[in-house]
Design a protein around this motif. Structure first.
Motif, mmCIF file in Angstrom:
data_model
loop_
_atom_site.group_PDB
_atom_site.id
_atom_site.type_symbol
_atom_site.label_atom_id
_atom_site.label_comp_id
_atom_site.label_asym_id
_atom_site.label_seq_id
_atom_site.Cartn_x
_atom_site.Cartn_y
_atom_site.Cartn_z
ATOM 1 N N ALA A 14 6.114 0.966 14.503
ATOM 2 C CA ALA A 14 7.030 1.288 13.411
ATOM 3 C C ALA A 14 6.284 1.329 12.073
ATOM 4 N N ALA A 15 5.374 0.368 11.872
ATOM 5 C CA ALA A 15 4.594 0.347 10.635
ATOM 6 C C ALA A 15 3.687 1.565 10.545
ATOM 7 N N TYR A 16 3.103 1.960 11.672
ATOM 8 C CA TYR A 16 2.254 3.155 11.707
ATOM 9 C C TYR A 16 3.061 4.397 11.332
ATOM 10 N N GLN A 17 4.241 4.531 11.936
ATOM 11 C CA GLN A 17 5.056 5.709 11.648
ATOM 12 C C GLN A 17 5.466 5.757 10.175
ATOM 13 N N ARG A 53 5.497 -7.293 18.926
ATOM 14 C CA ARG A 53 4.339 -7.035 18.062
ATOM 15 C C ARG A 53 3.934 -5.569 18.137
ATOM 16 N N TRP A 54 3.908 -5.014 19.371
ATOM 17 C CA TRP A 54 3.494 -3.618 19.536
ATOM 18 C C TRP A 54 4.504 -2.675 18.899
ATOM 19 N N GLU A 55 5.789 -2.919 19.143
ATOM 20 C CA GLU A 55 6.801 -2.038 18.572
ATOM 21 C C GLU A 55 6.809 -2.139 17.048
ATOM 22 N N ALA A 61 -3.745 -3.338 16.968
ATOM 23 C CA ALA A 61 -2.514 -3.591 17.726
ATOM 24 C C ALA A 61 -2.712 -3.248 19.192
ATOM 25 N N TRP A 62 -3.452 -2.169 19.431
ATOM 26 C CA TRP A 62 -3.775 -1.739 20.792
ATOM 27 C C TRP A 62 -4.506 -2.845 21.545
ATOM 28 N N ALA A 63 -5.482 -3.468 20.879
ATOM 29 C CA ALA A 63 -6.264 -4.521 21.517
ATOM 30 C C ALA A 63 -5.380 -5.692 21.933
ATOM 31 N N GLY A 64 -4.263 -5.872 21.227
ATOM 32 C CA GLY A 64 -3.366 -6.967 21.561
ATOM 33 C C GLY A 64 -2.472 -6.709 22.752
ATOM 34 N N LEU A 65 -2.554 -5.519 23.342
ATOM 35 C CA LEU A 65 -1.702 -5.207 24.489
ATOM 36 C C LEU A 65 -2.234 -5.774 25.798
ATOM 37 N N LEU A 86 4.777 -6.321 29.478
ATOM 38 C CA LEU A 86 4.553 -7.169 28.320
ATOM 39 C C LEU A 86 5.657 -8.214 28.188
ATOM 40 N N ASP A 87 5.262 -9.409 27.729
ATOM 41 C CA ASP A 87 6.300 -10.386 27.429
ATOM 42 C C ASP A 87 6.992 -9.994 26.121
ATOM 43 N N ARG A 88 8.068 -10.701 25.814
ATOM 44 C CA ARG A 88 8.909 -10.280 24.686
ATOM 45 C C ARG A 88 8.145 -10.274 23.369
ATOM 46 N N SER A 89 7.333 -11.316 23.116
ATOM 47 C CA SER A 89 6.631 -11.381 21.835
ATOM 48 C C SER A 89 5.583 -10.277 21.716
ATOM 49 N N ALA A 90 4.865 -9.982 22.822
ATOM 50 C CA ALA A 90 3.866 -8.913 22.792
ATOM 51 C C ALA A 90 4.531 -7.562 22.568
#
Length: 407
Positions: free
Chosen positions: A91-94, A85-87, A136-140, A78-82
């Motif tokens: 964090a929001a999920y947790q 976003r995933w991390e 978020a998964w779809a954005g990976l 993944l690039d830095r922005s992706a």
């Protein structure tokens, strides 16, 4: 050769489409009636007398649902922005999961007239949270197919690999060792047939290979996935009493995990009704400590959702002794019950930064998956493997407290 290329292209199209199906939104159903290209590819390679290539195609087809999960969770590409976003989504999920669990601790204060409303609202909140994780998964970028797949692990010295795959009018059985790979047509018994019938069908043509082997790797598919192959009789005794037996998921191996990087996590009897689970956890913790491994023991009321999820983020070893619950389409709602109505669900496992390297799930149906879903089901053990675990020991069926402790 042109036909082989066409079928492989069709398989790549299927893989790209699979990456666009939500995590728990019907991957099992999607794959259930879409194995024709794989079946035709495998059958053609067998007719062309290319058993090694046919076995590889069969293995990739049977593992593609788990591989698609693993592909989308592999962050290295993944690039830095992706990645950010995933991390951030994780964090929001947790945070939201921890908040839901904390709110459940006050349920005992509710008037009876409010309980059903609060529980329903929390259930809807969990569904919304999982849907957010799906977005978020779809954005990976899971809809892409890697240009070059990681090599599948070949049989180890002394190991025989047994795999099954559908063919027109029947089934194929592959047998592979370091020296050779062979394939034979096979008629499978009815699903409810006895152990002796299944033993004759699966072992009858491979007796010599089993005799020469020290270990057996099982790659089940379809009806065979609901059979405890390790427990079938071979030469009068269960196979697992005579040979080391493992079930392979055919996921790419991740970087090795140093077992000293964090404490082992032992979760024991969160619902406080399994004496055998408490004894089992004590034994496991004592054994690891004797080997120089630090242990975090979360027992009974201490095994909250927040505490378990936090501990697992750094744990190289995880041992759960308690109840297990298999639920949902293809197993996607399966969970390990924790204290106070909390749980460690499949989505929680997939949201971990990385799973522990070694996992023991001593609870009912923790290794069960959607047998009728082909390669599309997901259970608790499968989720840990997809998230990076090297090995998971778990139960395919319900298991009593005393038996689980003895094992």
């Amino acid at each position: 050769d042109e036909a082989v290329a066409a079928y492989r292209e069709a398989e790549d199209v299927l893989a790209r489409q699979l990456g666009q199906v939500p995590l728990d939104g019907g991957r099992d159903t999607f794959l259930g009636d879409r194995e024709e290209s794989a079946r035709r590819l495998v059958g053609l390679l067998v007719r062309l007398r290319r058993p090694e290539a046919a076995l590889e195609a069969a293995r990739r087809a049977r593992s593609r649902a788990l591989v698609s999960v693993e592909d989308q969770l592999r962050l290295a590409g993944l690039d830095r922005s992706a990645r950010q976003r995933w991390e951030g989504a994780l964090a929001a999920y947790q945070r939201a999961r921890d908040a839901l669990d904390r709110s459940a601790q006050l349920d005992w204060t509710l008037p009876a007239s409010e309980v059903d409303r609060v529980l329903d609202a929390r259930r809807k909140a969990k569904e919304a949270l999982r849907a957010e994780l799906d977005r978020a998964w779809a954005g990976l970028g899971g809809a892409t197919v890697p240009a070059k797949r990681a090599a599948l692990r070949p049989p180890a010295p002394g190991e025989v690999l047994l795999a099954w795959f559908p063919a027109d009018g029947g089934w194929l059985q592959f047998t592979s060792t370091q020296e050779t790979t062979s394939v034979a047509a096979l008629t499978l018994p009815a699903r409810d047939a006895g152990a002796n019938d299944w033993s004759r069908a699966l072992f009858g043509a491979v007796d010599d290979q089993l005799e020469a082997a020290t270990a057996v790797r099982i790659l089940p598919y379809g009806p065979v996935d609901s059979v405890d192959v390790h427990a079938l009789p071979w030469r009068g005794e269960p196979l697992a009493l005579q040979r080391q037996v493992v079930y392979g998921m055919d996921l790419p191996a991740g970087p090795p995990v140093a077992l000293a990087t964090g404490p082992a996590v032992v979760v024991a009897d969160p619902e406080r009704n399994l004496r055998g689970a408490r004894d089992e956890a004590t034994t496991a913790a004592k054994a690891w400590r004797a080997g120089g491994v630090e242990v975090t023991l979360l027992q009974g009321k201490d095994a909250t959702g927040e505490a378990v999820r936090r501990a697992l983020r750094e744990a190289p070893l995880f041992h759960y002794a308690g109840h297990g619950r298999y639920a949902g389409r293809g197993g996607w709602d399966s969970a390990l019950p924790l204290t106070g109505g909390h749980e460690l669900a499949v989505a929680d496992v997939l949201a971990l930064p990385r799973a522990p390297a070694i996992v023991v799930l001593s609870g009912c149906e923790t290794a069960r998956s959607g047998h009728d879903a082909g390669s599309g089901g997901m259970g608790l053990a499968h989720a840990f493997v997809a998230r990076g675990a090297e090995a998971v020991i778990a139960a395919t069926r319900a298991v009593g407290d005393d038996l689980a402790r003895a094992i």
